[in-house]
Design a protein around this motif. Structure first.
Motif, PDB file in Angstrom:
ATOM      1  N   SER A   1       0.818  -1.287   0.089  1.00 47.49           N
ATOM      2  CA  SER A   1      -0.028   0.075  -0.004  1.00 47.49           C
ATOM      3  C   SER A   1       0.865   1.276   0.159  1.00 47.49           C
ATOM      4  N   SER A   2       1.981   1.308   0.410  1.00 49.22           N
ATOM      5  CA  SER A   2       2.807   2.388   0.639  1.00 49.22           C
ATOM      6  C   SER A   2       3.476   2.714  -0.764  1.00 49.22           C
TER       7      SER A   2
ATOM      8  N   ARG B   1      -4.837   8.060  -4.465  1.00 51.37           N
ATOM      9  CA  ARG B   1      -3.604   8.557  -4.647  1.00 51.37           C
ATOM     10  C   ARG B   1      -3.154   9.475  -3.856  1.00 51.37           C
ATOM     11  N   LYS B   2      -4.300  10.384  -3.202  1.00 53.41           N
ATOM     12  CA  LYS B   2      -3.862  11.479  -2.510  1.00 53.41           C
ATOM     13  C   LYS B   2      -4.070  11.180  -0.908  1.00 53.41           C
TER      14      LYS B   2
ATOM     15  N   ARG C   1      -3.856   4.586   3.554  1.00 53.90           N
ATOM     16  CA  ARG C   1      -3.575   3.714   2.634  1.00 53.90           C
ATOM     17  C   ARG C   1      -3.470   2.173   3.422  1.00 53.90           C
ATOM     18  N   PHE C   2      -2.572   2.149   4.361  1.00 46.35           N
ATOM     19  CA  PHE C   2      -2.703   0.929   5.133  1.00 46.35           C
ATOM     20  C   PHE C   2      -3.887   0.642   5.949  1.00 46.35           C
ATOM     21  N   THR C   3      -4.569   1.523   6.407  1.00 40.75           N
ATOM     22  CA  THR C   3      -5.878   1.392   7.239  1.00 40.75           C
ATOM     23  C   THR C   3      -7.000   0.665   6.372  1.00 40.75           C
TER      24      THR C   3
END
Ligand SMILES: [Zn+2]
Length: 309
Positions: free
Chosen positions: A90-91, A281-282, A288-290
Motif C-alpha cells: 500500500s505504501s 493517490r492523495k 492507505r494501510f488502514t
C-alpha cells in the motif's frame, strides 16, 4: 479499533505487530467491538475463547479462528509477514513486484505472488459509487508489451483484425475525482453504453473522442462533449480527455514499470489495482494501510474509502 495513526514507517508497524498473537488481537479488535466476538457461521454472539486461541460458538457449537472470512483464512504464512506485505504494497504507489516482495520478506517468490494476488482481490470495483459531473470516457488497447491507443485506433478502423492480438480496456474518469476501468470484449456501442449507464450518473457530461462508439450518449441522458483528436484539437475549452489519458499513463507505468508483464487471465485484477491506487493517490501511507487492513478483514467496502481524500 486500533489506532493506525502510529504507523508512519515500517519500523513502527513491525514493532507494534511483534508477535502472531498481537496480529490476531488486532484482527479481533477490529472485526468485533468490545470483545463481542460474532460467529461467522450463525451470527451468534455467545462465543468463548478456547485455550488454543480459537473461538467456540455456544449456539452452533462450531469452532473458528479469528481469520475466518478474511483474506488470511487458512493461511500458513505468518500474519506478521502479511501485515508487512500489506504495508509495502500500500505504501509503494506504483506497486511492488513479487520478486521485490520475496526479497523484502524472506519468502519464496511463489508465496509473494500469492499474497499479491490475494490482496488484488480486495480492489474489485463492484459496489462503487457512480461517477458524476464531468466524466471522460475512453478506450485503450493492451497488446504484447506495448500499449498505444492512437495507433490501435487507426488499425481498428482499418481492419477488424486488431482485437485478435489486443485486449480492449474501457475507462471512465471523473475530472479531479476517481476512475473506473475494465477489460471489455469489444468496443462497440452496445457493449460500452450499458457500462456507462452502470458507472456514470444520468445527466452527467461525458467527454469522449470523436469515435462513433459514443454517438448514443445524448439519447441515454448524457450531454456529450467531443474531442477531435484527428485535427490535433486536444483541448477545446473544457472539451478534453486528458484525465482518462492520464490514467492510462499511470496504468502503463504500474503494469510495465513494476510488473513488466501481465497475463490476460489476470488482467482485470491489475486494472482493479491501478484503479484503486489512482483513486487513493492523495491518501497518506497510514490511511492507505488502514483501508487495506479493513478491506482484508471485510470491514470496509470500496465505498468507505475516501476517494482522492
Ligand atoms: Zn455459531
Amino acid at each position: 479499533m486500533i489506532d493506525f495513526d502510529r504507523f508512519n514507517s515500517i519500523f513502527e508497524l513491525t514493532a507494534f505487530f511483534s508477535t502472531e498473537d498481537r496480529c490476531k488481537r488486532a484482527i479481533r479488535d477490529s472485526r468485533w467491538e468490545k470483545n463481542d466476538v460474532v460467529c461467522p457461521y450463525c451470527g451468534g454472539h455467545h462465543c468463548v475463547e478456547r485455550t488454543d486461541g480459537r473461538y467456540r460458538c455456544q449456539h452452533c457449537r462450531r469452532n473458528f479462528s479469528v481469520t475466518v472470512g478474511t483474506i488470511f483464512e487458512n493461511t500458513k504464512i505468518p500474519l506478521r509477514k502479511w501485515f508487512i506485505a500489506m504495508y509495502l504494497i500500500s505504501s509503494h504507489k506504483k506497486g511492488v513486484s513479487s520478486h521485490q516482495l520475496s526479497r523484502d520478506l524472506g519468502i519464496t517468490q511463489k508465496t509473494a505472488w500469492f499474497i499479491l494476488h490475494k490482496v488484488r482481490t480486495l480492489y474489485k470495483q463492484y459496489d462503487t459509487p457512480v461517477l458524476e459531473g464531468e466524466v471522460e470516457a475512453d478506450e485503450m488497447y493492451l497488446g504484447g508489451r506495448e500499449i498505444n491507443k492512437h495507433d490501435s485506433k487507426r488499425t481498428k478502423h482499418a481492419s477488424g483484425r486488431s482485437l485478435k492480438t489486443k485486449t480492449p480496456i474501457f475507462g471512465m474518469a471523473e475530472r479531479d475525482g476517481s476512475v473506473r476501468a475494465m477489460k471489455v470484449e469489444n468496443t462497440q456501442s452496445k457493449t460500452l453504453m450499458p457500462i456507462i449507464k452502470q458507472f456514470v450518473a444520468e445527466g452527467s457530461s461525458v467527454f469522449t473522442d470523436e469515435s462513433n462508439i459514443y454517438t448514443y450518449l445524448p439519447e441515454n441522458g448524457y450531454s456529450h462533449g467531443v474531442v477531435q483528436h484527428n485535427i490535433r484539437q486536444y483541448s477545446r475549452g473544457g472539451v478534453t480527455t486528458n484525465t482518462i489519458e492520464g490514467f492510462w499513463g499511470y496504468f502503463k507505468r504500474i503494469v510495465f514499470g513494476t510488473y513488466h508483464f501481465v497475463s490476460k487471465e489476470y488482467l482485470q485484477r491489475y486494472i482493479d489495482e491501478a484503479v484503486y491506487r489512482y483513486n487513493t493517490r492523495k491518501a497518506d501511507e497510514t490511511a492507505r494501510f488502514t483501508y487495506m487492513f479493513r478491506m482484508a478483514i471485510g470491514k470496509c467496502s470500496y465505498e468507505d474509502v475516501k476517494m482522492g481524500a
